[in-house]
Design a protein around this motif. Structure first.
Motif, PDB file in Angstrom:
ATOM      1  N   HIS A 260       7.887   9.403  -9.541  1.00 36.19           N
ATOM      2  CA  HIS A 260       7.770   7.776  -9.783  1.00 36.19           C
ATOM      3  C   HIS A 260       7.000   7.838 -10.746  1.00 36.19           C
ATOM      4  N   PRO A 261       7.629   7.532 -12.025  1.00 36.24           N
ATOM      5  CA  PRO A 261       6.709   7.607 -13.133  1.00 36.24           C
ATOM      6  C   PRO A 261       6.073   6.196 -13.188  1.00 36.24           C
ATOM      7  N   GLY A 262       4.874   6.233 -13.700  1.00 35.90           N
ATOM      8  CA  GLY A 262       3.835   5.155 -13.955  1.00 35.90           C
ATOM      9  C   GLY A 262       3.050   5.334 -12.683  1.00 35.90           C
TER      10      GLY A 262
ATOM     11  N   THR B 247       0.900  -1.267  -0.145  1.00 35.79           N
ATOM     12  CA  THR B 247       0.104  -0.209   0.016  1.00 35.79           C
ATOM     13  C   THR B 247       0.978   1.360   0.105  1.00 35.79           C
ATOM     14  N   PRO B 248       1.783   1.326   0.646  1.00 34.58           N
ATOM     15  CA  PRO B 248       2.625   2.792   0.742  1.00 34.58           C
ATOM     16  C   PRO B 248       3.537   2.745  -0.412  1.00 34.58           C
ATOM     17  N   ASP B 249       3.560   1.808  -1.335  1.00 35.55           N
ATOM     18  CA  ASP B 249       4.866   1.781  -2.461  1.00 35.55           C
ATOM     19  C   ASP B 249       4.084   2.358  -3.407  1.00 35.55           C
ATOM     20  N   PRO B 250       5.058   3.019  -4.483  1.00 34.79           N
ATOM     21  CA  PRO B 250       4.527   3.455  -5.717  1.00 34.79           C
ATOM     22  C   PRO B 250       3.758   2.491  -6.659  1.00 34.79           C
ATOM     23  N   LEU B 251       2.751   2.528  -7.223  1.00 30.96           N
ATOM     24  CA  LEU B 251       2.181   1.665  -8.078  1.00 30.96           C
ATOM     25  C   LEU B 251       3.115   1.410  -9.211  1.00 30.96           C
ATOM     26  N   SER B 252       3.369   0.177  -9.191  1.00 36.42           N
ATOM     27  CA  SER B 252       4.421  -0.413 -10.315  1.00 36.42           C
ATOM     28  C   SER B 252       3.726  -1.698 -10.869  1.00 36.42           C
ATOM     29  N   PHE B 253       3.085  -1.448 -12.437  1.00 34.73           N
ATOM     30  CA  PHE B 253       2.644  -2.413 -12.805  1.00 34.73           C
ATOM     31  C   PHE B 253       2.912  -2.257 -14.099  1.00 34.73           C
TER      32      PHE B 253
ATOM     33  N   ASN C  65       3.031   4.140 -17.820  1.00 37.75           N
ATOM     34  CA  ASN C  65       1.483   4.370 -17.418  1.00 37.75           C
ATOM     35  C   ASN C  65       0.962   5.580 -17.154  1.00 37.75           C
ATOM     36  N   HIS C  66      -0.214   5.897 -16.942  1.00 35.17           N
ATOM     37  CA  HIS C  66      -0.876   7.129 -16.783  1.00 35.17           C
ATOM     38  C   HIS C  66      -1.938   6.877 -15.716  1.00 35.17           C
ATOM     39  N   VAL C  67      -2.304   7.661 -14.817  1.00 34.42           N
ATOM     40  CA  VAL C  67      -3.521   7.742 -14.259  1.00 34.42           C
ATOM     41  C   VAL C  67      -4.314   8.998 -14.497  1.00 34.42           C
ATOM     42  N   GLU C  68      -5.444   8.713 -14.828  1.00 35.20           N
ATOM     43  CA  GLU C  68      -6.475  10.049 -14.787  1.00 35.20           C
ATOM     44  C   GLU C  68      -7.702  10.216 -13.675  1.00 35.20           C
ATOM     45  N   LEU C  69      -7.914  11.064 -13.342  1.00 32.58           N
ATOM     46  CA  LEU C  69      -9.308  11.268 -12.415  1.00 32.58           C
ATOM     47  C   LEU C  69      -9.949  12.110 -13.022  1.00 32.58           C
ATOM     48  N   ASP C  70     -11.393  11.888 -13.487  1.00 37.72           N
ATOM     49  CA  ASP C  70     -12.073  12.673 -14.259  1.00 37.72           C
ATOM     50  C   ASP C  70     -11.334  13.575 -15.353  1.00 37.72           C
ATOM     51  N   GLY C  71     -10.476  12.669 -16.072  1.00 37.09           N
ATOM     52  CA  GLY C  71      -9.932  13.475 -17.292  1.00 37.09           C
ATOM     53  C   GLY C  71      -8.475  14.015 -16.787  1.00 37.09           C
ATOM     54  N   MET C  72      -8.284  14.472 -15.575  1.00 41.29           N
ATOM     55  CA  MET C  72      -7.269  15.013 -15.057  1.00 41.29           C
ATOM     56  C   MET C  72      -5.826  14.027 -14.952  1.00 41.29           C
ATOM     57  N   ARG C  73      -4.700  14.246 -15.554  1.00 38.85           N
ATOM     58  CA  ARG C  73      -3.628  13.414 -15.315  1.00 38.85           C
ATOM     59  C   ARG C  73      -2.946  13.419 -13.979  1.00 38.85           C
TER      60      ARG C  73
ATOM     61  N   GLU D 208       9.580  10.454 -19.680  1.00 36.13           N
ATOM     62  CA  GLU D 208       9.327  10.652 -18.400  1.00 36.13           C
ATOM     63  C   GLU D 208      10.363  11.047 -17.478  1.00 36.13           C
ATOM     64  N   TRP D 209      10.319  11.576 -16.226  1.00 34.60           N
ATOM     65  CA  TRP D 209      11.409  11.959 -15.584  1.00 34.60           C
ATOM     66  C   TRP D 209      12.477  11.134 -15.092  1.00 34.60           C
ATOM     67  N   GLU D 210      12.306   9.600 -15.027  1.00 33.14           N
ATOM     68  CA  GLU D 210      13.111   8.755 -14.921  1.00 33.14           C
ATOM     69  C   GLU D 210      14.177   8.505 -15.780  1.00 33.14           C
ATOM     70  N   SER D 211      13.705   8.762 -17.227  1.00 32.91           N
ATOM     71  CA  SER D 211      14.469   8.417 -18.181  1.00 32.91           C
ATOM     72  C   SER D 211      15.163   9.811 -18.478  1.00 32.91           C
TER      73      SER D 211
END
Length: 809
Positions: free
Chosen positions: A101-103, A71-77, A87-95, A469-472
């Motif tokens: 922590h990219p992804g 649960t406390p770790d960055p989502l890595s999938f 990966n991206h995550v959107e909430l109501d269209g907002m990235r 992304e930031w990591e690269s």
């Protein structure tokens, strides 16, 4: 831009709201979309990572999630073999991507008020939030409930057709990583209903988890990590002249004691981390027009637990060959916008125009301007000092931008449904070795054939760009992780680096010594999806989906002038091992050469993913059944090491220049799990009593075995690490390597709804890892004295219990 799911699903409505997803409302599929009603009635678990790992067929979570240990770790999938960073995550269209922590995602609240969908072409988790009911929910998790299942060894032997970790002759530690206790609290409240509803959602959680550490002697003991995180969401909805408008404000915060331990870093290699973000956005839409404007600010402060430490080059599980990352203060400011317009053109069933803009400025100030790390080669018999890394840290900044214009169109011609889109991109980054400017095209072309209501066959071809992304980008900044390695003799034997113990420079490292060819743009993903679906009587259905992904234009570091200009090959036993002899090591960053794959026997020049999923499912008014089985392969080459930090497509790492990395390659990448089976049975025993049982089988993570040696050349001692066994297997040569144990997670959830004079109280009890087989999470990958005995370092999270009380008003 939205792609019609018809091309993948055939019998769904032509203009569904989300691409490549499945509607659970009255349908028999569970993968791809999770509605609030389905989560309530049949699933009973509201965690995003849990759904991606256990319910969705197109994604694999790359770190442990059972018992909510992650649960406390960055989502890595990974979505269909793609990199976790894309990966991206959107909430109501907002990235709401985590800029540091990219992804991963800035929002981590469970889906109590949300619908979740997975756009597998765009590798995007789409969250939609309804106006919340008044609600109060409390959850508690306990990390241990009894010992291993009595017949675990017998079952494992017969199901996995291989001995369990407890039968190999070398027992793993009795101690196991697990939650020691965690809590979460959710409060939803309507503040006003003036010109429109105004709602406030507050979520907070925290806890303590028990973790293990390892060294050359194996298990060294346990340590505990405390963590906390939460968010506050303020939402205002109103209707204006037929248009729907939503104004949103989201504040998130989190704190961790040992960031990085999810990748098996030792405590001294991990970092203390605190972070916060503020995002605000406005969306407005009617039947033909939609718009979004948003801004965000994020801050992350990290502190080294032990800035100048000495570490063993022999990382026992083979994940942490490059754990040294600068700590300090990161600030990210973002601005994004979106316009969508549906055009009224007679011949088309749909013709729409869209424009997107996503821009982010990131600045990082290091905690220390100079950092020193000693490196030893400790094989369990002795610790041999090798060298000291002296890093010169500087502030770094980058502007990452992405602009696009696109059209998508759909047309129905009898039993055929046609769809296509075209998107023009201009994205890049400023602040690395050279400006990265990447104009290009994305496109989709598909056809669905539906000759009868109960049958559908579709073909979808697509080309998608992976984001910069930031990591690269930060890896290409000279100030980020550049330094020099110097010979170190550790004259007083105290394991600490002192000035008088340093010899000459043995090699250079970091982007200060790199040259960018300017030929490197964004990675590309070429994809093919072929789903076939059949409806059966009484709400049953069967589907078969074949998928292919090819990953092109991946970044790759090579030695300037070739390996012969940098070093030479020596024999260690009967293995030719490369050793660097020229201290002025320089690198060239460019596209991955075809020879990296083909010299290892591959008939393909690029890493790829190929897989097929068969699924049978049923959804009724009071019951749900879903069973799926996926066979997949993701062969490729990446950096030296195991796990998602190294064995992942598109990883930028200096080890790719070293010929030792190419020994026993190509193999299987970290997202390759070979076979995955998922079973979910849920139902209402009575109108107020619900039961769900879930079983997930996942093949083990592929990993390399390694060898290491201290080699003296020209009176300077150096270390060499090389692959001595392929990860998983090489599908072209037939060379067979190793995987971690196959992994089972069984969960039983019982929910009881108690009607009250105001609202209802919902009590949920869940036992996770019910059949505790004790499958391994990490294995010793160096010097396996007896490979048949295969030494497990730690095993799966033990059986545990979590409980939730949810009062909906």
């Amino acid at each position: 831009m939205r792609l019609s799911p018809l091309l993948l699903l055939g019998f769904l409505p032509l203009f569904a709201a989300s691409p490549t997803s499945l509607d659970l409302s009255g349908d028999f599929f569970a993968a791809g979309r999770a509605t609030r009603s389905w989560l309530d009635d049949f699933y009973g678990e509201w965690r995003m990572d849990h759904l991606l790992d256990n319910a969705f067929d197109d994604s694999v979570v790359l770190i442990e999630t059972a018992g909510r240990i992650g649960t406390p770790d960055p989502l890595s999938f990974s979505v269909l073999g793609a990199s976790r960073r894309w990966n991206h995550v959107e909430l109501d269209g907002m990235r709401l991507d985590d800029p540091f922590h990219p992804g991963a995602s800035l929002t981590r609240a469970p889906l109590w008020q949300r619908t979740m969908e997975l756009d597998r072409l765009g590798r995007t988790v789409l969250l939609r939030e309804a106006f919340p009911r008044q609600r109060l929910a409390f959850e508690f998790s306990e990390g241990f409930l009894g010992g291993r299942f009595a017949a675990a060894d017998w079952l494992y032997q017969n199901l996995a057709r291989s001995p369990s970790p407890y039968e190999r002759g070398v027992l793993p530690p009795e101690d196991r990583r697990r939650p020691l206790g965690s809590f979460s609290l959710l409060l939803c409240e309507t503040l006003s209903n003036g010109s429109g509803p105004l709602s406030l959602t507050t979520f907070a959680e925290g806890g303590l988890r028990h973790l293990l550490r390892f060294g050359s002697a194996g298990y060294l003991g346990a340590f505990d990590e405390s963590w906390s995180q939460g968010e506050i969401r303020l939402t205002a909805d109103r209707e204006d002249g037929g248009a729907q408008e939503r104004r949103s404000l989201l504040l998130t915060a989190r704190a961790r004691e040992c960031a990085g331990v999810e990748y098996h870093l030792a405590p001294e290699e991990s970092r203390m981390e605190t972070a916060a973000s503020l995002s605000g956005w406005i969306t407005r839409s009617n039947g033909a027009f939609g718009a979004l404007l948003g801004a965000s600010l994020a801050i992350e402060n990290t502190r080294s637990r032990l800035p100048d430490f000495t570490r063993n080059l022999i990382d026992q599980d083979g994940e942490g060959f490059n754990p040294t990352q600068p700590s300090g203060l990161g600030i990210a400011a973002g601005l994004q916008g979106r316009l969508e317009r549906r055009l009224d053109v007679p011949w088309f069933d749909r013709l729409a125009f869209s424009a997107d803009s996503h821009n982010q400025f990131i600045h990082f100030t290091p905690e220390l301007s100079v950092e020193t790390n000693g490196l030893t080669l400790d094989d369990g018999a002795r610790a041999t000092p090798i060298e000291a890394l002296l890093f010169d840290r500087k502030p770094v900044s980058a502007l990452l931008f992405s602009q696009s214009l696109g059209f998508d169109a759909a047309k129905r011609l009898g039993a055929f449904h046609l769809h296509g889109d075209l998107r023009i991109w201009f994205d890049g980054a400023v602040g690395a070795l050279a400006p990265l400017l990447n104009p290009g095209l994305d496109w989709t072309a598909g056809v669905a054939w539906r000759p009868a209501k109960a049958f559908s066959f579709s073909i979808l071809l697509a080309h998608r760009r992976a984001p910069l992304e930031w990591e690269s980008v930060r890896a290409q900044m000279p100030g980020w992780n550049s330094g020099s390695a110097r010979a170190w003799n550790d004259a007083n034997g105290d394991g600490a680096v002192e000035g008088g113990e340093l010899g000459p420079v043995t090699r250079r490292t970091g982007a200060a010594w790199w040259t960018n060819t300017n030929a490197l743009g964004s990675p590309q993903v070429l994809s093919l999806d072929i789903p076939v679906e059949v409806r059966l009587p009484k709400g049953w259905g069967v589907s078969l989906t074949a998928q292919y992904r090819q990953f092109r234009n991946l970044p790759w570091l090579s030695y300037e002038g070739g390996p012969g200009k940098v070093g030479s090959t020596v024999l260690v036993g009967d293995t030719p091992v490369f050793v660097a002899t020229n201290p002025e090591t320089r690198f060239v960053l460019g596209p991955m050469p075809a020879s990296a794959m083909t010299n290892g026997g591959s008939t393909f020049a690029d890493p790829f993913y190929a897989g097929a999923t068969v699924r049978i499912a049923h959804e009724g008014a009071r019951s749900f059944f879903s069973a799926s089985f996926t066979a997949l392969m993701a062969p490729g080459i990446s950096a030296l090491g195991n796990g998602p930090l190294a064995n992942d497509v598109g990883t930028i790492d200096e080890s790719t220049a070293n010929p030792n990395t190419l020994l026993h390659q190509p193999g299987r990448l970290a997202p390759d799990r070979g076979y995955i089976g998922r079973l979910l049975v849920g139902g209402k025993l009575t109108p107020n009593l619900r039961l769900a049982f879930q079983l997930k089988y996942k093949d083990g993570e592929p990993f390399h075995y390694f060898s290491a040696a201290a080699i003296t050349n020209a009176a300077v001692r150096q270390a060499a690490i090389w692959n001595n066994l392929v990860a998983g297997d090489n599908p072209w040569t037939g060379e067979f390597g190793s995987r971690e144990c196959a992994f089972w997670n069984t969960e039983l959830r019982l929910s009881w709804k108690i009607p009250l004079s105001r609202g209802a109280l919902d009590l949920t009890f869940c036992v996770y890892n019910l059949l505790d087989f004790g499958a391994e999470l990490a294995e010793k990958t160096f010097f396996p004295e007896n490979r048949a005995a295969r030494i497990s370092l730690e095993t799966q999270v033990p059986r545990g219990l979590w409980m939730r009380a949810d009062w909906a008003l």
